[in-house]
Design an enzyme around this catalytic site. Structure first.
Site, short mmCIF file in Angstrom:
data_model
loop_
_atom_site.label_atom_id
_atom_site.label_comp_id
_atom_site.label_asym_id
_atom_site.label_seq_id
_atom_site.Cartn_x
_atom_site.Cartn_y
_atom_site.Cartn_z
N GLU A 112 0.83 -1.21 0.00
CA GLU A 112 0.00 0.00 0.00
C GLU A 112 0.86 1.26 0.00
OE1 GLU A 112 -3.14 2.16 3.11
OE2 GLU A 112 -2.06 0.33 3.66
N PHE A 113 0.44 2.25 -0.76
CA PHE A 113 1.02 3.58 -0.65
C PHE A 113 0.30 4.34 0.45
CE2 PHE A 113 3.14 3.16 -4.69
CZ PHE A 113 4.21 4.03 -4.57
N ILE A 114 1.05 5.08 1.21
CA ILE A 114 0.49 5.98 2.20
C ILE A 114 1.04 7.37 1.92
CG2 ILE A 114 0.35 6.60 4.64
CD1 ILE A 114 0.56 3.64 5.32
N ASP A 146 12.91 -1.74 14.72
CA ASP A 146 13.91 -0.82 14.15
C ASP A 146 13.32 0.58 14.11
OD1 ASP A 146 16.26 0.09 13.05
OD2 ASP A 146 15.85 -0.66 11.03
#
Length: 342
Positions: free
Chosen positions: A141-143, A246
């Site tokens: 998914e792009f956010i 991380d």
């Protein structure tokens, strides 16, 4: 091992939030690695051969009928990143021309585990696979990011909600080994946290340092710390919580609504306090910790253990970048040996 192939069933139409632009692949600015072959050249070769599994997935499982554009996105030298715009939605794609799918499988499993907690926003992974020209890819998914890293109070609260929501009945570890930067991260299931952290975190990093740099001094002192650190955990209640693993500033952002977003994980189930091991370059402030501890109460001895969790990441940076991080790691070890009279 969980079946990563099942992630391909999570098409954009089934996601609770439609994919958005822009999700940037980032690592620490100083991270050095031989850059992989140009992603654009690999993709053009695959397109010419008609063997592009990324396009094939987008035009089938991704519900798109047309790809309207592909552009490179800023990132590091570990992976390349592209934006695929389509008539249905946009996708974030990372590729690596040298490493097989296992690295991205670990990332996908971590992202999906965090996503399933319904707590803090993470990009939903869709597909991991091999490239016909060599290497691997992950589609997710792009956010679209906002203008800042978001509200510290909200970040602390939502991170604590994730830790509280996701526990493991297998103990400490993860379904697969993954990577912390480009360093292998061993996640063999272990019933006892101190044993897990001693062997698979501190001990593993110390062994790598010995192999790569021949530094027997830090290895010997580090082993003394491992053998004597049990008193640091007296009175603490520990449970195997899902950790991002991380969490530094480059892996924290916010969406256009100002909600926190975390990405690029090195997930495992561990003691929740280990999540703060990268706090020296994460920028966590008082509001972050206050909100976090409202949800996950501070355990006795938290302050005494804090540097123990920093140590893992300093040792990893020593392995990744060389002796510039040695003095910080050795200083922590020496302080604990004095404290513990070991």
């Amino acid at each position: 091992m969980a079946n990563v192939a099942l992630l391909s069933a999570a098409s954009p139409s089934t996601s609770s939030a439609a994919p958005r632009l822009r999700h940037v692949a980032r690592r620490r600015p100083s991270r050095r690695s031989a850059c992989p072959r140009s992603a654009a050249s690999r993709l053009s070769i695959m397109a010419a051969l008609g063997e592009d599994p990324i396009r094939q997935w987008i035009l089938t499982e991704g519900k798109a009928t047309k790809i309207t554009g592909v552009s490179s996105i800023g990132g590091g030298c570990i992976n390349s990143a592209q934006c695929y715009k389509t008539d249905a939605s946009s996708f974030f794609v990372k590729t690596n021309g040298r490493i097989g799918p296992s690295m991205f499988e670990g990332e996908a499993l971590g992202l999906k585990a965090m996503y399933d907690t319904n707590s803090i926003r993470v990009p939903l992974p869709y597909k991991v696979g091999s490239l016909p020209t060599g290497g691997s890819f992950i589609i997710m998914e792009f956010i679209e990011f906002g203008c800042s890293r978001g509200d510290q109070s909200a970040l602390g609260r939502k991170l604590a909600e994730m830790h509280k929501a996701a526990k493991s009945d297998k103990g400490y570890g993860f379904y697969v080994d993954n990577t912390i930067g480009s360093t292998p991260q061993i996640n063999t299931w272990t019933a006892d946290w101190i044993e897990f952290y001693s062997k698979h975190r501190l001990g593993f990093q110390l062994e790598l340092i010995t192999q790569r740099f021949g530094d027997s001094a830090i290895y010997d002192k580090g082993q003394r710390l491992i053998e004597n650190m049990h008193p640091l955990f007296e009175g603490a209640v520990m449970e195997p919580c899902l950790l991002h693993g991380d969490l530094w500033s480059g892996n924290i952002s916010s969406d256009t609504n100002g909600e926190p977003v975390i990405l690029d994980p090195a997930c495992y189930y561990g003691h929740n306090e280990a999540e703060f091991g990268m706090s020296w370059c994460a920028g966590f402030g008082g509001e972050f910790y206050s909100s976090y501890f409202e949800v996950m109460p501070k355990q006795p001895g938290f302050e005494k253990r804090r540097d123990l969790y920093l140590l893992y990441h300093y040792l990893n940076h020593y392995n990744l970048f060389g002796s510039g991080y040695r003095s910080s790691a050795m200083s922590i070890i020496d302080d604990y040996l004095r404290m513990l009279k070991a």
